[in-house]
Write a protein that holds these residues in place. Structure first.
Motif, PDB file in Angstrom:
ATOM      1  N   GLY A 174       0.807  57.989  31.330  1.00  0.00           N
ATOM      2  CA  GLY A 174       1.074  58.799  30.418  1.00  0.00           C
ATOM      3  C   GLY A 174       2.589  59.705  30.886  1.00  0.00           C
ATOM      4  N   THR A 175       3.305  58.956  31.639  1.00  0.00           N
ATOM      5  CA  THR A 175       4.568  59.629  32.281  1.00  0.00           C
ATOM      6  C   THR A 175       5.599  58.580  31.969  1.00  0.00           C
ATOM      7  N   PRO A 176       6.099  58.311  30.605  1.00  0.00           N
ATOM      8  CA  PRO A 176       6.007  59.373  29.561  1.00  0.00           C
ATOM      9  C   PRO A 176       4.724  58.662  28.575  1.00  0.00           C
ATOM     10  N   THR A 177       4.630  59.426  27.722  1.00  0.00           N
ATOM     11  CA  THR A 177       3.420  59.091  26.649  1.00  0.00           C
ATOM     12  C   THR A 177       4.333  58.470  25.115  1.00  0.00           C
ATOM     13  N   THR A 178       3.551  57.627  24.515  1.00  0.00           N
ATOM     14  CA  THR A 178       3.988  57.023  23.440  1.00  0.00           C
ATOM     15  C   THR A 178       3.062  57.623  22.230  1.00  0.00           C
ATOM     16  N   TRP A 179       3.644  58.192  21.237  1.00  0.00           N
ATOM     17  CA  TRP A 179       2.861  58.680  20.040  1.00  0.00           C
ATOM     18  C   TRP A 179       3.158  57.761  18.904  1.00  0.00           C
ATOM     19  N   ALA A 198      11.361  53.104  19.297  1.00  0.00           N
ATOM     20  CA  ALA A 198      11.198  53.592  20.555  1.00  0.00           C
ATOM     21  C   ALA A 198       9.713  53.437  21.097  1.00  0.00           C
ATOM     22  N   ASN A 199       9.622  53.337  22.532  1.00  0.00           N
ATOM     23  CA  ASN A 199       8.284  53.189  23.087  1.00  0.00           C
ATOM     24  C   ASN A 199       8.515  53.715  24.621  1.00  0.00           C
ATOM     25  N   GLY A 200       7.512  54.256  25.170  1.00  0.00           N
ATOM     26  CA  GLY A 200       7.873  54.536  26.674  1.00  0.00           C
ATOM     27  C   GLY A 200       6.759  53.832  27.363  1.00  0.00           C
ATOM     28  N   GLY A 201       6.743  54.116  28.539  1.00  0.00           N
ATOM     29  CA  GLY A 201       5.806  53.413  29.607  1.00  0.00           C
ATOM     30  C   GLY A 201       5.903  53.810  30.995  1.00  0.00           C
ATOM     31  N   SER A 202       4.803  54.234  31.523  1.00  0.00           N
ATOM     32  CA  SER A 202       4.993  54.906  33.019  1.00  0.00           C
ATOM     33  C   SER A 202       5.261  53.795  33.949  1.00  0.00           C
ATOM     34  N   GLY A 218      -2.150  60.110   7.673  1.00  0.00           N
ATOM     35  CA  GLY A 218      -2.146  59.233   8.738  1.00  0.00           C
ATOM     36  C   GLY A 218      -2.608  60.222   9.831  1.00  0.00           C
ATOM     37  N   ILE A 219      -2.773  59.630  11.311  1.00  0.00           N
ATOM     38  CA  ILE A 219      -3.222  60.348  12.299  1.00  0.00           C
ATOM     39  C   ILE A 219      -2.235  60.074  13.422  1.00  0.00           C
ATOM     40  N   TRP A 220      -2.051  61.039  14.273  1.00  0.00           N
ATOM     41  CA  TRP A 220      -1.271  60.710  15.276  1.00  0.00           C
ATOM     42  C   TRP A 220      -2.138  60.320  16.543  1.00  0.00           C
ATOM     43  N   MET A 221      -1.553  59.101  17.325  1.00  0.00           N
ATOM     44  CA  MET A 221      -2.451  58.463  18.380  1.00  0.00           C
ATOM     45  C   MET A 221      -1.311  58.543  19.674  1.00  0.00           C
ATOM     46  N   LYS A 222      -1.905  58.604  20.866  1.00  0.00           N
ATOM     47  CA  LYS A 222      -0.899  58.801  22.159  1.00  0.00           C
ATOM     48  C   LYS A 222      -1.637  57.777  22.887  1.00  0.00           C
ATOM     49  N   GLY A 223      -0.610  57.304  23.909  1.00  0.00           N
ATOM     50  CA  GLY A 223      -1.020  56.303  24.942  1.00  0.00           C
ATOM     51  C   GLY A 223       0.059  55.910  25.732  1.00  0.00           C
ATOM     52  N   ASP A 224      -0.314  54.972  26.542  1.00  0.00           N
ATOM     53  CA  ASP A 224       0.815  54.485  27.475  1.00  0.00           C
ATOM     54  C   ASP A 224       0.784  52.933  27.416  1.00  0.00           C
ATOM     55  N   LEU A 225       2.019  52.376  27.331  1.00  0.00           N
ATOM     56  CA  LEU A 225       2.013  50.907  27.167  1.00  0.00           C
ATOM     57  C   LEU A 225       2.610  50.146  28.040  1.00  0.00           C
ATOM     58  N   HIS A 226       2.550  50.792  29.486  1.00  0.00           N
ATOM     59  CA  HIS A 226       2.978  49.995  30.585  1.00  0.00           C
ATOM     60  C   HIS A 226       2.334  50.475  31.822  1.00  0.00           C
ATOM     61  N   VAL A 227       1.182  50.200  32.205  1.00  0.00           N
ATOM     62  CA  VAL A 227       0.608  50.555  33.353  1.00  0.00           C
ATOM     63  C   VAL A 227      -0.142  49.245  34.219  1.00  0.00           C
TER      64      VAL A 227
END
Length: 399
Positions: free
Chosen positions: A245-250, A214-218, A48-57
């Protein structure tokens, strides 16, 4: 030293934000459903691969957002190397018709960042995020916002969408059944201190046998004003501390595409870091002592009363700094361990009981990696570096 701008940042964000130790263990006994022997084989841990992003903007399509056109948000995501992004504008301002607003915006495009489809589901019982890899009928979901939970759940299933519970302990906390959700926003905005009670809600849901990632969102609403004369504008101050990205979900997915992002998050292969440059929490379990991982966060493994070796590796780390890794087992602290080396690694051994369910998750503290594009975010995150989704043992696979 914190200068005047940083002091102002802390003031406005406070106003505007929507070695090894052991502690006594809280012992709980859980019984899986009769006749089930959970032993799900883990997905590949090497391909697999790691992907990063923000789910709340929020962009200008949310009426409480300022200086934040879609192009500005996407540009920042591209600059910091995000793999995916969800612009989650409020749906109540447009009667649920986000398809004709956010998604139809000509700036809603990127050559490098996967732009997900969704919106912040804004209801009388709080907020959640509805999201999908492709466009869907969001208005249909918006129209059941005041319905009984069973109807909401049925509509979600019919639409084939993913739903996250947003800021579960904020004023607009998620007030629906957690049987509706696939993940929980356990870290919302750069201000970590406002999120600690969210972990209590999360642990309660995990203790019930729910497997919730768990997920995060700025939850960022503001971008830097175009005018350099607006430096003391409170919204400009917010943008300098809480932004994409504050925070970032991987997420750990099979490939770089939108479907893989949701498949990974649905499977619980996720962790959250303070910003895009902070260490990424990778949490695995070795069942047979051969130093090869047999499962990772999100996996539901068979606990047979034998010792399991757990390993926490901090990927994406760019400095050989020590970090503290707190292990939570079934809602209580199991122990705190030092992750050292480069990359930093910590390990511990524990014995999940046979015949009863248990889960393990980790929280990492230490020095926050600077985020040059959002320089004051480190002042707000404190020493909270990252956290993981759980590894499960003996959970009912049908729940």
């Amino acid at each position: 030293m914190i200068n005047v701008r940083h002091a102002a940042l802390l003031f406005f964000l406070t106003l505007c934000a929507c070695g090894r130790s052991e502690q006594s263990r809280q012992e709980e006994t859980h019984t899986p459903s009769p006749g089930t022997v959970p032993s799900e084989p883990p997905a590949s841990l090497t391909k697999g691969i790691w992907m990063k992003g923000d789910l709340h903007v929020h962009s200008r399509h949310s009426n409480d957002s300022t200086n934040n056109p879609v192009a500005k948000i996407v540009a920042l995501a591209e600059t910091v190397g995000m793999d995916y992004l969800l612009i989650s504008d409020h749906d109540n301002h447009v009667d649920g018709d986000v398809a004709s607003h956010t998604w139809a915006d000509p700036e809603f495009r990127s050559d490098s960042v996967l732009l997900l489809y969704g919106a912040e589901w804004t209801t009388q019982r709080g907020h959640g995020t509805a999201m999908s890899a492709r466009p869907y009928d969001h208005k249909r979901f918006y129209d059941v916002r005041d319905a009984r939970d069973a109807k909401v759940i049925a509509t979600k299933k019919a639409l084939g969408i993913f739903v996250a519970a947003n800021h579960p302990m904020a004023a607009d906390h998620f007030g629906f059944s957690y049987d509706l959700v696939d993940s929980m926003e356990v870290w919302s905005s750069a201000i970590w201190s406002s999120n600690t009670t969210a972990l209590t809600v999360w642990d309660d849901m995990l203790k019930s046998g729910r497997r919730i990632a768990a997920n995060g969102g700025s939850d960022s609403h503001h971008g830097y004003p175009d005018s350099p004369d607006a430096e003391l504008d409170p919204n400009n101050v917010q943008a300098g501390g809480n932004n994409v990205g504050t925070p970032t979900t991987w997420v750990y997915g099979s490939s770089h595409n939108s479907e893989a992002v949701f498949a990974a998050l649905k499977a619980g292969r996720s962790s959250v870091s303070a910003n895009p440059f902070s260490p990424r929490v990778e949490f695995t379990a070795d069942l047979d002592g051969d130093d090869t991982p047999d499962g990772m966060m999100g996996d539901n493994l068979a606990g047979r009363g034998l010792p399991v070796r757990f390993r926490v590796l901090l990927g994406n780390a760019n400095l050989p700094l020590p970090y503290q890794v707190k292990v939570i087992k079934d809602g209580a602290e199991l122990g705190t361990y030092t992750a050292s080396g480069f990359p930093p690694v910590a390990s511990f051994t524990d014995t999940p009981a046979a015949g009863s369910r248990s889960y393990y998750r980790v929280e990492v503290t230490g020095t926050i990696t600077p985020y040059p594009q959002v320089p004051a975010s480190a002042l707000l995150s404190g020493n909270m570096v990252g956290l993981s989704s759980p590894i499960y043992f003996n959970f009912d696979p049908s729940f």
